[in-house]
Motif scaffolding. Structure first.
Motif, PDB file in Angstrom:
ATOM      1  N   UNK A  39       0.838  -1.188   0.000  1.00 39.81           N
ATOM      2  CA  UNK A  39       0.000   0.000   0.000  1.00 39.81           C
ATOM      3  C   UNK A  39       0.876   1.241   0.000  1.00 39.81           C
ATOM      4  N   UNK A  40       0.730   2.033  -1.025  1.00 44.58           N
ATOM      5  CA  UNK A  40       1.406   3.327  -1.104  1.00 44.58           C
ATOM      6  C   UNK A  40       0.551   4.331  -0.334  1.00 44.58           C
ATOM      7  N   UNK A  41       1.134   5.161   0.533  1.00 46.42           N
ATOM      8  CA  UNK A  41       0.317   6.078   1.330  1.00 46.42           C
ATOM      9  C   UNK A  41      -0.213   7.257   0.520  1.00 46.42           C
ATOM     10  N   UNK A  44      -5.464   7.388  -3.130  1.00 46.85           N
ATOM     11  CA  UNK A  44      -6.251   6.370  -3.825  1.00 46.85           C
ATOM     12  C   UNK A  44      -6.005   4.960  -3.292  1.00 46.85           C
ATOM     13  N   UNK A  45      -5.192   4.834  -2.263  1.00 46.37           N
ATOM     14  CA  UNK A  45      -4.849   3.509  -1.738  1.00 46.37           C
ATOM     15  C   UNK A  45      -6.057   2.761  -1.214  1.00 46.37           C
ATOM     16  N   UNK A  46      -6.886   3.438  -0.463  1.00 45.42           N
ATOM     17  CA  UNK A  46      -8.044   2.761   0.130  1.00 45.42           C
ATOM     18  C   UNK A  46      -9.010   2.247  -0.922  1.00 45.42           C
ATOM     19  N   UNK A  47      -9.229   3.019  -1.971  1.00 43.98           N
ATOM     20  CA  UNK A  47     -10.143   2.550  -3.020  1.00 43.98           C
ATOM     21  C   UNK A  47      -9.568   1.343  -3.749  1.00 43.98           C
ATOM     22  N   UNK A  48      -8.247   1.306  -3.911  1.00 43.46           N
ATOM     23  CA  UNK A  48      -7.617   0.144  -4.537  1.00 43.46           C
ATOM     24  C   UNK A  48      -7.759  -1.108  -3.690  1.00 43.46           C
ATOM     25  N   UNK A  49      -7.641  -0.957  -2.378  1.00 47.33           N
ATOM     26  CA  UNK A  49      -7.788  -2.109  -1.484  1.00 47.33           C
ATOM     27  C   UNK A  49      -9.231  -2.606  -1.488  1.00 47.33           C
ATOM     28  N   UNK A  50     -10.174  -1.687  -1.533  1.00 49.00           N
ATOM     29  CA  UNK A  50     -11.582  -2.079  -1.597  1.00 49.00           C
ATOM     30  C   UNK A  50     -11.862  -2.853  -2.888  1.00 49.00           C
ATOM     31  N   UNK A  51     -11.280  -2.406  -3.999  1.00 43.47           N
ATOM     32  CA  UNK A  51     -11.438  -3.134  -5.267  1.00 43.47           C
ATOM     33  C   UNK A  51     -10.801  -4.513  -5.190  1.00 43.47           C
ATOM     34  N   UNK A  52      -9.634  -4.597  -4.530  1.00 45.09           N
ATOM     35  CA  UNK A  52      -8.989  -5.898  -4.365  1.00 45.09           C
ATOM     36  C   UNK A  52      -9.852  -6.829  -3.525  1.00 45.09           C
ATOM     37  N   UNK A  53     -10.461  -6.305  -2.469  1.00 49.40           N
ATOM     38  CA  UNK A  53     -11.358  -7.122  -1.651  1.00 49.40           C
ATOM     39  C   UNK A  53     -12.542  -7.622  -2.476  1.00 49.40           C
ATOM     40  N   UNK A  54     -13.038  -6.791  -3.379  1.00 47.06           N
ATOM     41  CA  UNK A  54     -14.115  -7.226  -4.265  1.00 47.06           C
ATOM     42  C   UNK A  54     -13.668  -8.341  -5.191  1.00 47.06           C
ATOM     43  N   UNK A  72      -2.475  -9.531   4.930  1.00 47.66           N
ATOM     44  CA  UNK A  72      -1.844  -8.335   5.454  1.00 47.66           C
ATOM     45  C   UNK A  72      -1.699  -7.233   4.430  1.00 47.66           C
ATOM     46  N   UNK A  73      -1.526  -6.036   4.955  1.00 47.64           N
ATOM     47  CA  UNK A  73      -1.241  -4.855   4.152  1.00 47.64           C
ATOM     48  C   UNK A  73       0.162  -4.388   4.519  1.00 47.64           C
ATOM     49  N   UNK A  74       0.969  -4.071   3.526  1.00 47.24           N
ATOM     50  CA  UNK A  74       2.350  -3.655   3.754  1.00 47.24           C
ATOM     51  C   UNK A  74       2.511  -2.226   3.261  1.00 47.24           C
ATOM     52  N   UNK A  75       2.780  -1.306   4.200  1.00 55.29           N
ATOM     53  CA  UNK A  75       2.983   0.095   3.822  1.00 55.29           C
ATOM     54  C   UNK A  75       4.313   0.229   3.094  1.00 55.29           C
ATOM     55  N   UNK A  76       4.275   0.832   1.920  1.00 49.76           N
ATOM     56  CA  UNK A  76       5.487   1.093   1.151  1.00 49.76           C
ATOM     57  C   UNK A  76       5.610   2.589   0.914  1.00 49.76           C
ATOM     58  N   UNK A  77       6.805   3.040   0.658  1.00 49.65           N
ATOM     59  CA  UNK A  77       7.069   4.450   0.365  1.00 49.65           C
ATOM     60  C   UNK A  77       6.550   5.384   1.453  1.00 49.65           C
ATOM     61  N   UNK A  78       6.482   4.896   2.678  1.00 51.99           N
ATOM     62  CA  UNK A  78       5.980   5.721   3.781  1.00 51.99           C
ATOM     63  C   UNK A  78       7.017   6.779   4.141  1.00 51.99           C
ATOM     64  N   UNK A  79       6.540   7.955   4.426  1.00 55.96           N
ATOM     65  CA  UNK A  79       7.396   9.068   4.816  1.00 55.96           C
ATOM     66  C   UNK A  79       6.940   9.560   6.182  1.00 55.96           C
ATOM     67  N   UNK A  80       7.725  10.389   6.784  1.00 57.57           N
ATOM     68  CA  UNK A  80       7.359  10.986   8.076  1.00 57.57           C
ATOM     69  C   UNK A  80       6.643  12.304   7.822  1.00 57.57           C
TER      70      UNK A  80
END
Length: 98
Positions: A39-41, A44-54, A72-80
């Protein structure tokens, strides 16, 4: 056909697919038991996960892969920064232990 009998030789198999919904990805979902979704922070990440769940629900229902689930969900490219923190907190609130 290409993945037939591969699971006999290995304990774990990692299959990296594109994010688009294609026939290949549907076949991969029908083959695997668990999904770890990067999951890229972004906004549009949440909508992509919802589509994947579908897509997962469709494969479970129509292709009869009852063992398929999101592990699981793996956060990628996370910044502070605030965006990353907001997306992470929203993911935790929505998907809990994933």
């Amino acid at each position: 056909m290409a993945l037939r009998d591969v699971d006999v030789e290995y304990d774990y198999i990692i299959i990296d697919t594109s994010p688009q919904r294609t026939l290949i990805n549907t076949n991969v979902l029908n083959y695997v038991n668990e999904i770890f979704c990067p999951v890229d922070p972004g906004v549009f990440s949440l909508s992509g996960i919802v589509k994947l769940q579908g897509a997962v629900a469709t494969v479970v229902r129509f292709l009869d892969n009852q063992s398929l689930h999101m592990s699981g969900l793996v956060m990628t490219k996370a910044r502070h920064d605030n965006l990353s923190r907001d997306v992470e907190s929203q993911l935790r609130a929505t998907f809990g232990p994933l």
